[in-house]
Design an enzyme around this catalytic site. Structure first.
Site, mmCIF file in Angstrom:
data_model
loop_
_atom_site.group_PDB
_atom_site.id
_atom_site.type_symbol
_atom_site.label_atom_id
_atom_site.label_comp_id
_atom_site.label_asym_id
_atom_site.label_seq_id
_atom_site.Cartn_x
_atom_site.Cartn_y
_atom_site.Cartn_z
ATOM 1 N N GLY A 195 0.826 -1.196 0.000
ATOM 2 C CA GLY A 195 0.000 0.000 0.000
ATOM 3 C C GLY A 195 0.861 1.247 0.000
ATOM 4 O O GLY A 195 2.048 1.206 0.335
ATOM 5 N N GLN A 233 2.840 9.970 1.372
ATOM 6 C CA GLN A 233 4.144 9.353 1.121
ATOM 7 C C GLN A 233 4.763 9.818 -0.196
ATOM 8 O O GLN A 233 5.948 9.614 -0.417
ATOM 9 C CB GLN A 233 4.032 7.832 1.138
ATOM 10 C CG GLN A 233 3.740 7.277 2.515
ATOM 11 C CD GLN A 233 3.633 5.775 2.488
ATOM 12 O OE1 GLN A 233 2.568 5.233 2.209
ATOM 13 N NE2 GLN A 233 4.748 5.111 2.756
ATOM 14 N N HIS A 238 -2.737 0.523 8.225
ATOM 15 C CA HIS A 238 -1.431 1.165 8.063
ATOM 16 C C HIS A 238 -1.561 2.415 7.186
ATOM 17 O O HIS A 238 -1.053 3.484 7.536
ATOM 18 C CB HIS A 238 -0.446 0.159 7.434
ATOM 19 C CG HIS A 238 0.918 0.705 7.189
ATOM 20 N ND1 HIS A 238 2.007 0.345 7.948
ATOM 21 C CD2 HIS A 238 1.389 1.564 6.251
ATOM 22 C CE1 HIS A 238 3.077 0.964 7.491
ATOM 23 N NE2 HIS A 238 2.726 1.714 6.455
ATOM 24 N N GLU A 239 -2.236 2.276 6.051
ATOM 25 C CA GLU A 239 -2.358 3.411 5.133
ATOM 26 C C GLU A 239 -3.250 4.506 5.710
ATOM 27 O O GLU A 239 -2.981 5.696 5.525
ATOM 28 C CB GLU A 239 -2.869 2.953 3.763
ATOM 29 C CG GLU A 239 -1.966 1.956 3.063
ATOM 30 C CD GLU A 239 -0.489 2.337 3.017
ATOM 31 O OE1 GLU A 239 -0.165 3.545 2.906
ATOM 32 O OE2 GLU A 239 0.351 1.420 3.107
ATOM 33 N N CYS A 253 7.348 -0.371 6.075
ATOM 34 C CA CYS A 253 6.811 0.840 5.476
ATOM 35 C C CYS A 253 7.769 1.327 4.392
ATOM 36 O O CYS A 253 8.983 1.351 4.606
ATOM 37 C CB CYS A 253 6.649 1.917 6.549
ATOM 38 S SG CYS A 253 5.950 3.461 5.939
ATOM 39 N N LEU A 254 7.214 1.704 3.266
ATOM 40 C CA LEU A 254 8.045 2.207 2.167
ATOM 41 C C LEU A 254 8.753 3.508 2.537
ATOM 42 O O LEU A 254 9.766 3.845 1.933
ATOM 43 C CB LEU A 254 7.179 2.405 0.922
ATOM 44 C CG LEU A 254 6.596 1.121 0.333
ATOM 45 C CD1 LEU A 254 5.585 1.453 -0.762
ATOM 46 C CD2 LEU A 254 7.688 0.207 -0.187
ATOM 47 N N HIS A 294 -1.265 6.656 7.923
ATOM 48 C CA HIS A 294 -0.500 7.670 7.180
ATOM 49 C C HIS A 294 -1.338 8.929 6.960
ATOM 50 O O HIS A 294 -0.810 10.048 7.014
ATOM 51 C CB HIS A 294 -0.045 7.132 5.816
ATOM 52 C CG HIS A 294 1.240 6.384 5.857
ATOM 53 N ND1 HIS A 294 2.438 6.959 6.232
ATOM 54 C CD2 HIS A 294 1.526 5.091 5.550
ATOM 55 C CE1 HIS A 294 3.401 6.064 6.156
ATOM 56 N NE2 HIS A 294 2.871 4.915 5.751
#
Length: 177
Positions: free
Chosen positions: A46, A51, A136-137, A94-95, A140
């Site tokens: 995701g 991000q 998670h997203e 996480c990216l 963000h």
């Protein structure tokens, strides 16, 4: 479509609460496409708009995540509900914090309601990995990173990695979810 650089921990945009999407136009459709292209190129599960430096409440998800029966690849203005108290604890990364994977506690089941890039209402009922990804997203979008959910040992490991990588100073805060 464009692959956009992913912002790393320490970038202020990752700590801001994203604004609701109010305009559903070609610019929004392009943003959704760019998010999906960037997510595909990164190999992640995701990716939220903050991000890539955009402070709007939307995220892309890999449509092939287990349990994604809709094959939905994005969600705009999500709201989360939890149908029960069941939890899961498992590895999460996480990216925006590459190379760090820590066990993170999340709800096992989630119902996410939002809209598509066309403004059509949609609902994701997720369990396991899909539920983890959606939570998670959504974090963000609230300026929260998965590191904010860690115990002292996890936080120490993350801060050590950040220092070694010469990233800007990171802040750790508590998730509202």
């Amino acid at each position: 479509m464009t692959v956009i650089p992913i912002r790393k921990i320490g970038d202020p945009v990752l700590r801001e609460v994203a604004a609701p999407v109010t305009v559903f136009d070609a610019e929004l459709a392009k943003l959704v496409d760019d998010l999906n292209e960037t997510l595909t190129a990164s190999g992640g599960a995701g990716l939220a708009a903050p991000q890539i430096g955009v402070g709007l409440r939307l995220f892309a998800i890999n449509p092939d995540l287990p349990g994604n029966d809709l094959k939905l690849d994005h969600l705009i203005n999500p709201g989360l509900e939890f149908p029960d108290e069941e939890e899961q604890n498992g590895p999460e990364g996480c990216l925006s914090i590459p190379g760090i994977y820590l066990d993170t506690k999340r709800r096992l089941n989630v119902v996410a309601k939002g809209v598509t890039k066309h403004g059509d209402p949609v609902q994701i009922v997720g369990k396991g990995l899909l539920a983890r990804c959606v939570q998670h997203e959504t974090d963000h979008l609230d300026g929260v990173l998965f590191v904010d959910r860690q115990d002292e040992e996890g936080i120490a490991r993350i801060l050590e990695t950040i220092r070694e990588a010469n990233w800007p100073t990171a802040q750790i805060k508590t998730s509202p979810h």
